[in-house]
Write a protein that holds these residues in place. Structure first.
Motif, PDB file in Angstrom:
ATOM      1  N   GLU A  89     -14.673  15.543  14.697  1.00 37.62           N
ATOM      2  CA  GLU A  89     -16.200  15.118  15.883  1.00 37.62           C
ATOM      3  C   GLU A  89     -16.300  15.673  17.245  1.00 37.62           C
ATOM      4  OE1 GLU A  89     -16.436  10.790  16.369  1.00 37.62           O
ATOM      5  OE2 GLU A  89     -16.944  10.693  14.392  1.00 37.62           O
ATOM      6  N   LYS A  90     -14.254  15.721  17.388  1.00 42.47           N
ATOM      7  CA  LYS A  90     -13.719  16.570  18.499  1.00 42.47           C
ATOM      8  C   LYS A  90     -13.560  17.708  18.495  1.00 42.47           C
ATOM      9  CE  LYS A  90     -12.156  13.357  20.275  1.00 42.47           C
ATOM     10  NZ  LYS A  90     -13.236  12.242  22.132  1.00 42.47           N
ATOM     11  N   MET A  91     -14.006  18.886  17.414  1.00 43.22           N
ATOM     12  CA  MET A  91     -14.380  20.150  17.042  1.00 43.22           C
ATOM     13  C   MET A  91     -16.271  20.450  17.593  1.00 43.22           C
ATOM     14  SD  MET A  91     -10.921  21.577  16.132  1.00 43.22           S
ATOM     15  CE  MET A  91     -11.879  22.552  15.303  1.00 43.22           C
ATOM     16  N   MET A  92     -16.782  19.122  17.311  1.00 39.20           N
ATOM     17  CA  MET A  92     -17.830  19.577  17.603  1.00 39.20           C
ATOM     18  C   MET A  92     -17.940  19.731  18.845  1.00 39.20           C
ATOM     19  SD  MET A  92     -19.777  20.626  14.434  1.00 39.20           S
ATOM     20  CE  MET A  92     -17.933  21.987  14.182  1.00 39.20           C
ATOM     21  N   LEU A  93     -17.713  18.291  19.380  1.00 45.29           N
ATOM     22  CA  LEU A  93     -17.586  17.992  21.091  1.00 45.29           C
ATOM     23  C   LEU A  93     -17.703  19.570  21.497  1.00 45.29           C
ATOM     24  CD1 LEU A  93     -18.421  16.608  23.328  1.00 45.29           C
ATOM     25  CD2 LEU A  93     -16.362  15.986  23.012  1.00 45.29           C
ATOM     26  N   ALA A  94     -15.838  19.936  21.465  1.00 45.62           N
ATOM     27  CA  ALA A  94     -15.565  20.897  21.890  1.00 45.62           C
ATOM     28  C   ALA A  94     -16.236  22.471  21.636  1.00 45.62           C
ATOM     29  CB  ALA A  94     -13.866  21.095  20.938  1.00 45.62           C
ATOM     30  N   ILE A 149      -5.528  30.515  26.110  1.00 47.64           N
ATOM     31  CA  ILE A 149      -4.321  30.580  26.206  1.00 47.64           C
ATOM     32  C   ILE A 149      -3.791  30.226  25.662  1.00 47.64           C
ATOM     33  CG2 ILE A 149      -2.220  30.103  28.340  1.00 47.64           C
ATOM     34  CD1 ILE A 149      -4.616  29.705  30.483  1.00 47.64           C
ATOM     35  N   ALA A 150      -2.328  31.276  24.894  1.00 52.97           N
ATOM     36  CA  ALA A 150      -0.884  30.626  24.118  1.00 52.97           C
ATOM     37  C   ALA A 150      -0.397  31.646  24.558  1.00 52.97           C
ATOM     38  CB  ALA A 150      -1.844  31.427  22.604  1.00 52.97           C
ATOM     39  N   ALA A 151       0.583  29.869  24.668  1.00 54.86           N
ATOM     40  CA  ALA A 151       1.850  30.843  25.244  1.00 54.86           C
ATOM     41  C   ALA A 151       2.835  30.891  24.185  1.00 54.86           C
ATOM     42  CB  ALA A 151       2.615  29.943  25.882  1.00 54.86           C
ATOM     43  N   ARG A 152       2.791  30.550  22.510  1.00 50.01           N
ATOM     44  CA  ARG A 152       3.410  30.329  21.395  1.00 50.01           C
ATOM     45  C   ARG A 152       3.327  31.133  20.966  1.00 50.01           C
ATOM     46  NH1 ARG A 152       5.509  24.491  18.898  1.00 50.01           N
ATOM     47  NH2 ARG A 152       6.623  24.140  20.855  1.00 50.01           N
ATOM     48  N   PRO A 153       4.358  32.504  20.333  1.00 48.53           N
ATOM     49  CA  PRO A 153       3.704  33.502  19.427  1.00 48.53           C
ATOM     50  C   PRO A 153       2.350  33.142  17.996  1.00 48.53           C
ATOM     51  CG  PRO A 153       6.491  33.950  19.521  1.00 48.53           C
ATOM     52  CD  PRO A 153       5.609  32.512  20.232  1.00 48.53           C
ATOM     53  N   PHE A 154       2.427  32.294  17.608  1.00 49.33           N
ATOM     54  CA  PHE A 154       1.762  32.002  16.439  1.00 49.33           C
ATOM     55  C   PHE A 154       0.070  31.154  17.118  1.00 49.33           C
ATOM     56  CE2 PHE A 154       3.523  27.676  17.550  1.00 49.33           C
ATOM     57  CZ  PHE A 154       1.835  26.512  17.646  1.00 49.33           C
ATOM     58  N   GLY A 155       0.079  31.342  17.694  1.00 50.12           N
ATOM     59  CA  GLY A 155      -1.343  31.471  18.850  1.00 50.12           C
ATOM     60  C   GLY A 155      -1.938  32.075  19.207  1.00 50.12           C
ATOM     61  N   GLY A 156      -0.771  33.796  19.767  1.00 46.74           N
ATOM     62  CA  GLY A 156      -1.353  35.046  20.116  1.00 46.74           C
ATOM     63  C   GLY A 156      -2.429  35.435  19.209  1.00 46.74           C
ATOM     64  N   VAL A 207      -9.138  27.290  27.340  1.00 50.91           N
ATOM     65  CA  VAL A 207      -8.653  26.787  25.689  1.00 50.91           C
ATOM     66  C   VAL A 207      -7.297  27.079  25.948  1.00 50.91           C
ATOM     67  CG1 VAL A 207      -9.768  26.935  23.391  1.00 50.91           C
ATOM     68  CG2 VAL A 207     -11.065  27.343  25.354  1.00 50.91           C
ATOM     69  N   LEU A 208      -6.581  26.351  24.973  1.00 53.79           N
ATOM     70  CA  LEU A 208      -5.157  26.370  25.114  1.00 53.79           C
ATOM     71  C   LEU A 208      -4.561  26.377  23.734  1.00 53.79           C
ATOM     72  CD1 LEU A 208      -4.406  24.388  28.269  1.00 53.79           C
ATOM     73  CD2 LEU A 208      -4.133  26.831  28.081  1.00 53.79           C
ATOM     74  N   THR A 209      -3.781  26.915  23.359  1.00 54.34           N
ATOM     75  CA  THR A 209      -3.270  25.988  22.078  1.00 54.34           C
ATOM     76  C   THR A 209      -2.273  25.233  21.815  1.00 54.34           C
ATOM     77  OG1 THR A 209      -1.489  27.777  22.307  1.00 54.34           O
ATOM     78  CG2 THR A 209      -3.723  28.726  21.407  1.00 54.34           C
ATOM     79  N   ALA A 211      -7.998  21.279  24.962  1.00 49.96           N
ATOM     80  CA  ALA A 211      -6.560  21.415  24.017  1.00 49.96           C
ATOM     81  C   ALA A 211      -5.969  21.265  22.959  1.00 49.96           C
ATOM     82  CB  ALA A 211      -5.285  21.962  25.017  1.00 49.96           C
ATOM     83  N   PHE A 212      -5.385  22.381  21.946  1.00 50.82           N
ATOM     84  CA  PHE A 212      -5.687  21.543  20.565  1.00 50.82           C
ATOM     85  C   PHE A 212      -4.165  21.074  20.658  1.00 50.82           C
ATOM     86  CE2 PHE A 212      -8.768  25.095  20.440  1.00 50.82           C
ATOM     87  CZ  PHE A 212      -8.960  24.485  19.517  1.00 50.82           C
ATOM     88  N   CYS A 213      -3.665  20.292  20.267  1.00 50.56           N
ATOM     89  CA  CYS A 213      -2.822  19.650  19.475  1.00 50.56           C
ATOM     90  C   CYS A 213      -2.059  19.025  18.491  1.00 50.56           C
ATOM     91  CB  CYS A 213      -2.641  17.594  20.403  1.00 50.56           C
ATOM     92  SG  CYS A 213      -3.626  18.009  22.596  1.00 50.56           S
ATOM     93  N   ASP A 214      -1.250  18.549  18.532  1.00 51.29           N
ATOM     94  CA  ASP A 214      -0.617  17.554  17.027  1.00 51.29           C
ATOM     95  C   ASP A 214      -0.268  16.771  17.592  1.00 51.29           C
ATOM     96  OD1 ASP A 214       0.391  17.831  14.351  1.00 51.29           O
ATOM     97  OD2 ASP A 214       2.627  18.600  15.230  1.00 51.29           O
TER      98      ASP A 214
END
Length: 123
Positions: free
Chosen positions: A27-32, A48-55, A94-96, A117-120
């Motif tokens: 639901e949240k992915m479709m909203l985004a 934006i991605a500050a961490r290497p895995f999202g670059g 949009v942030l990682t 923002a994509f969150c854990d």
């Protein structure tokens, strides 16, 4: 009740890892996706991605859509200091990872820029 509890299915007792509820995630992915599609000019979206895995993901997204991107270190003042050479005024951010990308979140709140923002579960 914690906000995290709304989006998690359960917690594994072996290691304490929270399992996401995929129906809420969908639901949240479709909203985004609807929010991103509503921006007419793709250059008005900044990823934006500050961490290497999202670059790599940020670079690929920008390559295919024509969005602005910042992969690696974020320079403070990019959205608030108009004298700066790298000044940007995006319509959507949009942030990682909100923990490492806290500075762009703070600046977007000053400039009233909507943020995805994509969150854990620990964010």
């Amino acid at each position: 009740m914690c906000i995290r509890d709304r989006y998690t299915y359960k917690r594994r007792p072996q290691d304490g890892v929270y399992i996401f509820d995929l129906s809420k995630t969908w639901e949240k992915m479709m909203l985004a996706a609807r929010i991103i599609v509503a921006i007419e000019n793709p250059a008005d979206v900044c990823v934006i991605a500050a961490r290497p895995f999202g670059g790599r993901a940020v670079l690929k997204y920008a390559q295919y859509t024509g969005a602005q991107y910042i992969a690696g270190r974020y320079t403070p003042g990019t959205m608030t200091n108009y004298i700066q050479k790298k000044f940007q005024e995006p319509r959507l951010l949009v942030l990682t990872d909100p923990r490492t990308d806290h500075q762009p979140i703070r600046e977007s709140s000053y400039m009233n820029i909507p943020t995805i923002a994509f969150c854990d579960t620990d964010s």
